[in-house]
Design a protein around this motif. Structure first.
Motif, PDB file in Angstrom:
ATOM      1  N   LEU A 146       0.837  -1.206   0.000  1.00 37.72           N
ATOM      2  CA  LEU A 146       0.000   0.000   0.000  1.00 37.72           C
ATOM      3  C   LEU A 146       0.873   1.257   0.000  1.00 37.72           C
ATOM      4  O   LEU A 146       0.619   2.205  -0.727  1.00 37.72           O
ATOM      5  N   ARG A 147       1.943   1.244   0.798  1.00 34.15           N
ATOM      6  CA  ARG A 147       2.838   2.415   0.835  1.00 34.15           C
ATOM      7  C   ARG A 147       3.503   2.644  -0.524  1.00 34.15           C
ATOM      8  O   ARG A 147       3.699   3.785  -0.940  1.00 34.15           O
ATOM      9  N   ARG A 148       3.829   1.558  -1.219  1.00 31.02           N
ATOM     10  CA  ARG A 148       4.406   1.704  -2.578  1.00 31.02           C
ATOM     11  C   ARG A 148       3.361   2.319  -3.523  1.00 31.02           C
ATOM     12  O   ARG A 148       3.658   3.242  -4.290  1.00 31.02           O
ATOM     13  N   ILE A 149       2.115   1.845  -3.424  1.00 35.16           N
ATOM     14  CA  ILE A 149       1.058   2.390  -4.296  1.00 35.16           C
ATOM     15  C   ILE A 149       0.863   3.886  -4.017  1.00 35.16           C
ATOM     16  O   ILE A 149       0.774   4.700  -4.938  1.00 35.16           O
ATOM     17  N   TRP A 150       0.850   4.256  -2.743  1.00 33.46           N
ATOM     18  CA  TRP A 150       0.658   5.683  -2.390  1.00 33.46           C
ATOM     19  C   TRP A 150       1.820   6.509  -2.916  1.00 33.46           C
ATOM     20  O   TRP A 150       1.632   7.625  -3.402  1.00 33.46           O
ATOM     21  N   THR A 151       3.045   5.949  -2.806  1.00 34.34           N
ATOM     22  CA  THR A 151       4.236   6.699  -3.237  1.00 34.34           C
ATOM     23  C   THR A 151       4.275   6.848  -4.754  1.00 34.34           C
ATOM     24  O   THR A 151       4.804   7.819  -5.288  1.00 34.34           O
ATOM     25  N   GLU A 152       3.663   5.887  -5.463  1.00 38.53           N
ATOM     26  CA  GLU A 152       3.585   5.983  -6.929  1.00 38.53           C
ATOM     27  C   GLU A 152       2.541   7.003  -7.383  1.00 38.53           C
ATOM     28  O   GLU A 152       2.389   7.240  -8.576  1.00 38.53           O
ATOM     29  N   GLY A 153       1.787   7.552  -6.454  1.00 42.41           N
ATOM     30  CA  GLY A 153       0.768   8.545  -6.823  1.00 42.41           C
ATOM     31  C   GLY A 153      -0.647   7.985  -6.814  1.00 42.41           C
ATOM     32  O   GLY A 153      -1.575   8.636  -7.312  1.00 42.41           O
ATOM     33  N   GLY A 154      -0.818   6.807  -6.223  1.00 47.06           N
ATOM     34  CA  GLY A 154      -2.126   6.139  -6.267  1.00 47.06           C
ATOM     35  C   GLY A 154      -3.197   6.723  -5.369  1.00 47.06           C
ATOM     36  O   GLY A 154      -4.264   6.114  -5.216  1.00 47.06           O
ATOM     37  N   THR A 155      -2.958   7.903  -4.794  1.00 47.61           N
ATOM     38  CA  THR A 155      -4.024   8.537  -3.998  1.00 47.61           C
ATOM     39  C   THR A 155      -4.458   9.854  -4.628  1.00 47.61           C
ATOM     40  O   THR A 155      -5.202  10.630  -4.020  1.00 47.61           O
ATOM     41  N   LEU A 156      -3.955  10.114  -5.855  1.00 42.09           N
ATOM     42  CA  LEU A 156      -4.232  11.419  -6.474  1.00 42.09           C
ATOM     43  C   LEU A 156      -5.325  11.286  -7.520  1.00 42.09           C
ATOM     44  O   LEU A 156      -5.293  10.369  -8.335  1.00 42.09           O
ATOM     45  N   TYR A 157      -6.257  12.197  -7.502  1.00 39.74           N
ATOM     46  CA  TYR A 157      -7.375  12.142  -8.441  1.00 39.74           C
ATOM     47  C   TYR A 157      -7.463  13.481  -9.162  1.00 39.74           C
ATOM     48  O   TYR A 157      -7.039  14.499  -8.623  1.00 39.74           O
ATOM     49  N   GLU A 158      -8.017  13.447 -10.375  1.00 41.02           N
ATOM     50  CA  GLU A 158      -8.160  14.696 -11.128  1.00 41.02           C
ATOM     51  C   GLU A 158      -8.902  15.736 -10.314  1.00 41.02           C
ATOM     52  O   GLU A 158      -8.588  16.903 -10.316  1.00 41.02           O
ATOM     53  N   LYS A 159      -9.932  15.261  -9.640  1.00 45.27           N
ATOM     54  CA  LYS A 159     -10.670  16.160  -8.732  1.00 45.27           C
ATOM     55  C   LYS A 159     -11.156  15.320  -7.557  1.00 45.27           C
ATOM     56  O   LYS A 159     -11.353  14.113  -7.701  1.00 45.27           O
ATOM     57  N   ARG A 160     -11.323  15.978  -6.419  1.00 43.58           N
ATOM     58  CA  ARG A 160     -11.860  15.221  -5.295  1.00 43.58           C
ATOM     59  C   ARG A 160     -13.361  15.459  -5.191  1.00 43.58           C
ATOM     60  O   ARG A 160     -13.865  16.476  -5.685  1.00 43.58           O
ATOM     61  N   ASP A 161     -14.044  14.530  -4.525  1.00 44.96           N
ATOM     62  CA  ASP A 161     -15.508  14.552  -4.513  1.00 44.96           C
ATOM     63  C   ASP A 161     -16.095  15.152  -3.234  1.00 44.96           C
ATOM     64  O   ASP A 161     -17.302  15.000  -3.003  1.00 44.96           O
ATOM     65  N   ASN A 162     -15.262  15.830  -2.441  1.00 42.31           N
ATOM     66  CA  ASN A 162     -15.787  16.390  -1.184  1.00 42.31           C
ATOM     67  C   ASN A 162     -17.060  17.206  -1.409  1.00 42.31           C
ATOM     68  O   ASN A 162     -17.995  17.151  -0.607  1.00 42.31           O
ATOM     69  N   HIS A 163     -17.069  17.963  -2.539  1.00 40.47           N
ATOM     70  CA  HIS A 163     -18.224  18.835  -2.808  1.00 40.47           C
ATOM     71  C   HIS A 163     -19.512  18.027  -3.006  1.00 40.47           C
ATOM     72  O   HIS A 163     -20.597  18.519  -2.723  1.00 40.47           O
ATOM     73  N   LEU A 164     -19.374  16.793  -3.488  1.00 39.25           N
ATOM     74  CA  LEU A 164     -20.577  15.972  -3.733  1.00 39.25           C
ATOM     75  C   LEU A 164     -21.369  15.742  -2.455  1.00 39.25           C
ATOM     76  O   LEU A 164     -22.577  15.544  -2.486  1.00 39.25           O
ATOM     77  N   VAL A 165     -20.645  15.715  -1.317  1.00 38.22           N
ATOM     78  CA  VAL A 165     -21.313  15.435  -0.054  1.00 38.22           C
ATOM     79  C   VAL A 165     -21.310  16.672   0.863  1.00 38.22           C
ATOM     80  O   VAL A 165     -21.511  16.561   2.068  1.00 38.22           O
ATOM     81  N   GLY A 166     -21.053  17.831   0.257  1.00 40.44           N
ATOM     82  CA  GLY A 166     -21.149  19.090   1.013  1.00 40.44           C
ATOM     83  C   GLY A 166     -20.032  19.280   2.025  1.00 40.44           C
ATOM     84  O   GLY A 166     -20.201  19.988   3.018  1.00 40.44           O
ATOM     85  N   LEU A 167     -18.871  18.669   1.777  1.00 41.59           N
ATOM     86  CA  LEU A 167     -17.775  18.796   2.753  1.00 41.59           C
ATOM     87  C   LEU A 167     -16.505  19.347   2.117  1.00 41.59           C
ATOM     88  O   LEU A 167     -15.412  18.846   2.386  1.00 41.59           O
ATOM     89  N   GLU A 168     -16.634  20.374   1.285  1.00 43.16           N
ATOM     90  CA  GLU A 168     -15.430  20.985   0.710  1.00 43.16           C
ATOM     91  C   GLU A 168     -14.665  21.708   1.833  1.00 43.16           C
ATOM     92  O   GLU A 168     -13.441  21.714   1.861  1.00 43.16           O
ATOM     93  N   ASP A 169     -15.419  22.283   2.777  1.00 46.66           N
ATOM     94  CA  ASP A 169     -14.794  22.923   3.939  1.00 46.66           C
ATOM     95  C   ASP A 169     -15.102  22.086   5.180  1.00 46.66           C
ATOM     96  O   ASP A 169     -15.910  21.167   5.133  1.00 46.66           O
ATOM     97  N   GLY A 170     -14.443  22.463   6.266  1.00 48.23           N
ATOM     98  CA  GLY A 170     -14.773  21.812   7.534  1.00 48.23           C
ATOM     99  C   GLY A 170     -14.070  20.495   7.743  1.00 48.23           C
ATOM    100  O   GLY A 170     -14.494  19.685   8.573  1.00 48.23           O
TER     101      GLY A 170
END
Ligand SMILES: NC(=O)c1ccc[n+]([C@@H]2O[C@H](COP(=O)([O-])OP(=O)(O)OC[C@H]3O[C@@H](n4cnc5c(N)ncnc54)[C@H](OP(=O)(O)O)[C@@H]3O)[C@@H](O)[C@H]2O)c1
Length: 312
Positions: free
Chosen positions: A270-294
């Motif tokens: 898992l640490r290798r996957i994260w280091t390869e960039g496997g946690t990065l997305y074009e956009k995050r979905d926080n706004h979909l659930v109303g949690l862009e802030d907070g």
């Protein structure tokens, strides 16, 4: 119309992430009807203080074995939403939980135990050893008849408990990455400049509640949420700023991490996957659930991580 939530049943409520998710659901109990926890007689016995606290917060406790069809079916009566937080060794038990939920007339929504790395990120994700059981769960959910599902993908936890990303590894394992407050020493993965998105466990709880409350926006998909995006260098700099001291830095290159993974597998993958960039997305979905802030930022996560490390 997407099914909405009134009555919730939680599996794995007293586990590492289950505790945060359950506390967050209970903190929002005015928005729901019943909040029930399905747990084993063994957990009720061995974690009696935690169970008493959950009861005091308004949780209904249902005792049973997770593998018992009859016990699970009975627990599903009157429940419309299942939130599973079961641990890695029992991810496969969710196959039966989902089949029973799909057939049960009351259950309409299922949140499988995800809360981590996106297991369908790259084509090569299909071959990663730690993803195999969760992939089977997703494959089953894609074919259910009368159930809506959501995968809450959070990336690694921005916490310091145990072996989590902001924590201190024992010196013998520090090459797997460490932020050690007591030794003022960090071992940064990769070249230290690669971005990583993290979610604190208290935010995972908030995101699950927010997803429950936004049924239409999250129906039948993975949502990619996080608290913040940073780099190992920035994280170390924040530790230095908050501890007021210069830290020693060492690096584990991706190549070296691959070698450690070949020896140890498991969480190093898992640490290798994260280091390869496997946690990065074009956009995050926080706004979909109303949690862009907070949600937590790097500063808040490191502050909490220092407190946790100092207390242990
Ligand atoms: N993103 C990250 O950095 C990260 C880190 C860790 C975990 N995760 C993910 O979070 C999810 C939950 O993991 P966790 O570490 O929170 O799990 P955990 O603490 O190991 O276990 C969670 C719960 O699963 C149930 N369970 C565990 N072993 C069982 C068994 N043999 N028989 C029956 N029930 C059993 C227990 O439920 P009861 O409470 O009912 O006893 C336990 O409290 C997983 O999907 C995992 O991959 C992500």
């Amino acid at each position: 119309m997407a099914a909405t939530t009134k009555n919730i049943l939680i599996f794995g409520a007293t586990g590492l992430i289950g505790t945060h998710i359950t506390n967050s659901i209970l903190a929002n109990k005015d928005k729901f009807g019943r909040i029930a926890i399905f747990t084993s007689p063994n957990t009720i016995w061995t974690k009696s203080d935690e169970i008493d606290q959950l009861k005091a917060q308004g949780a209904e406790i249902i005792a049973g074995e997770i593998t018992s069809e009859a016990a699970v079916n009975e627990a599903y009566n009157g429940i419309d939403t299942v939130v599973s937080c079961v641990g890695r060794p029992v991810i496969h038990t969710q196959l039966q939980l989902i089949q029973l939920a799909d057939k049960h007339p009351d259950v309409k929504r299922f949140f499988p135990s995800e809360y981590g790395t996106d297991i369908e990120y790259w084509p090569s994700s299909a071959n990663e050893a730690p993803h195999q059981q969760k992939l089977k769960v997703r494959a089953l959910l894609k074919n259910v008849k009368d159930l809506t599902y959501t995968y809450v993908v959070t990336g690694p936890y921005g916490d310091a408990d145990g072996a989590l990303y902001l924590g201190a590894k024992p010196p013998a394992d520090e090459a797997e990455g460490t932020f050690d407050v007591k030794r003022k020493r960090a071992v940064l993965l990769g070249d230290g400049k690669g971005k990583i998105s993290l979610t604190t466990m208290r935010d995972v709880g908030k995101f699950v509640v927010a997803a429950i409350l936004h049924p239409k926006a999250v129906a039948n998909k993975a949502i990619h949420v996080n608290s913040f995006t940073s780099t190992p260098e920035e994280i170390t700099a924040e530790y230095e700023r908050q501890t007021g001291e210069k830290w020693e830095r060492a690096y584990t290159s991706l190549e070296k991490l691959n070698q450690i993974e070949a020896e140890k597998g498991g969480s190093v993958t898992l640490r290798r996957i994260w280091t390869e960039g496997g946690t990065l997305y074009e956009k995050r979905d926080n706004h979909l659930v109303g949690l862009e802030d907070g949600v937590d930022d790097l500063q808040a996560a490191v502050k909490q991580a220092i407190e946790v490390q100092k207390a242990t």
